[in-house]
Design a protein around this motif. Structure first.
Motif, PDB file in Angstrom:
ATOM      1  N   ASP A  96       0.919  -1.252  -0.024  1.00 23.46           N
ATOM      2  CA  ASP A  96       0.520  -0.012   0.034  1.00 23.46           C
ATOM      3  C   ASP A  96       1.309   1.032  -0.408  1.00 23.46           C
ATOM      4  O   ASP A  96       2.029   1.177   0.553  1.00 23.46           O
ATOM      5  CB  ASP A  96      -0.898  -0.290   1.187  1.00 23.46           C
ATOM      6  N   ASP A  97       0.284   2.688  -0.603  1.00 23.68           N
ATOM      7  CA  ASP A  97       1.169   3.540  -0.465  1.00 23.68           C
ATOM      8  C   ASP A  97       0.980   4.586   0.580  1.00 23.68           C
ATOM      9  O   ASP A  97       2.292   5.091   0.538  1.00 23.68           O
ATOM     10  CB  ASP A  97       0.798   4.037  -2.137  1.00 23.68           C
ATOM     11  N   GLY A  98       0.196   4.090   1.584  1.00 18.56           N
ATOM     12  CA  GLY A  98      -0.052   4.841   2.489  1.00 18.56           C
ATOM     13  C   GLY A  98      -1.512   5.311   2.709  1.00 18.56           C
ATOM     14  O   GLY A  98      -1.600   6.227   3.455  1.00 18.56           O
ATOM     15  N   LYS A  99      -1.746   6.043   1.519  1.00 23.28           N
ATOM     16  CA  LYS A  99      -2.598   6.586   1.265  1.00 23.28           C
ATOM     17  C   LYS A  99      -3.639   5.991   0.974  1.00 23.28           C
ATOM     18  O   LYS A  99      -4.753   6.462   1.411  1.00 23.28           O
ATOM     19  CB  LYS A  99      -2.843   7.735   0.309  1.00 23.28           C
ATOM     20  N   ASP A 117      -4.214   4.994  -2.111  1.00 27.24           N
ATOM     21  CA  ASP A 117      -4.501   6.078  -4.048  1.00 27.24           C
ATOM     22  C   ASP A 117      -3.679   4.329  -4.452  1.00 27.24           C
ATOM     23  O   ASP A 117      -4.207   4.623  -6.002  1.00 27.24           O
ATOM     24  CB  ASP A 117      -4.292   6.966  -3.472  1.00 27.24           C
TER      25      ASP A 117
END
Length: 123
Positions: free
Chosen positions: A33-36, A38
């Motif tokens: 996951d990109d952490g956001k 998105d």
């Protein structure tokens, strides 16, 4: 000689984490996951990458209509002996059956929770 190597298939969707979780359950693999939220990618056991990116105003395909055409679909192999169980499981996970000829062909068409067509195929 090839010009390039295919590394990632990316699906637009409204909720990348949710759709990635659906495919992680169906295909196995690890989520990144990109952490956001998105951009989420699923790195499969075979190292293939299926990624999901948030798309504002996403319109799901309307299969088989061409008004919002499918643009692409995924063919997922299932052993014949496990076909019916695989169908029950993807439906439990939120897929929708779009087309089945009750065993006359070697594939059945579904939509994932975001509306992308995919097939469970036997061979």
């Amino acid at each position: 000689m090839a010009i390039a190597t295919l590394t990632t298939t990316v699906l637009d969707c409204p909720e990348p984490r949710e759709l990635a979780a659906f495919y992680a359950t169906v295909l196995g693999g690890e989520l990144e996951d990109d952490g956001k939220g998105d951009w989420v990618q699923l790195v499969g056991p075979d190292r293939h990458v299926l990624a999901f990116q948030r798309s504002a105003g996403y319109q799901p395909p309307s299969w088989p209509s061409t008004e919002h055409g499918q643009q692409l679909h995924l063919d997922l192999h299932v052993p014949r002996a496990e076909w019916d169980a695989a169908e029950r499981r993807v439906l439990e996970l939120g897929a929708t059956l779009l087309e089945s000829d009750h065993g006359k062909r070697d594939w059945r068409v579904y939509a994932d929770p975001a509306g992308h067509p995919f097939c469970l195929c036997v061979g």
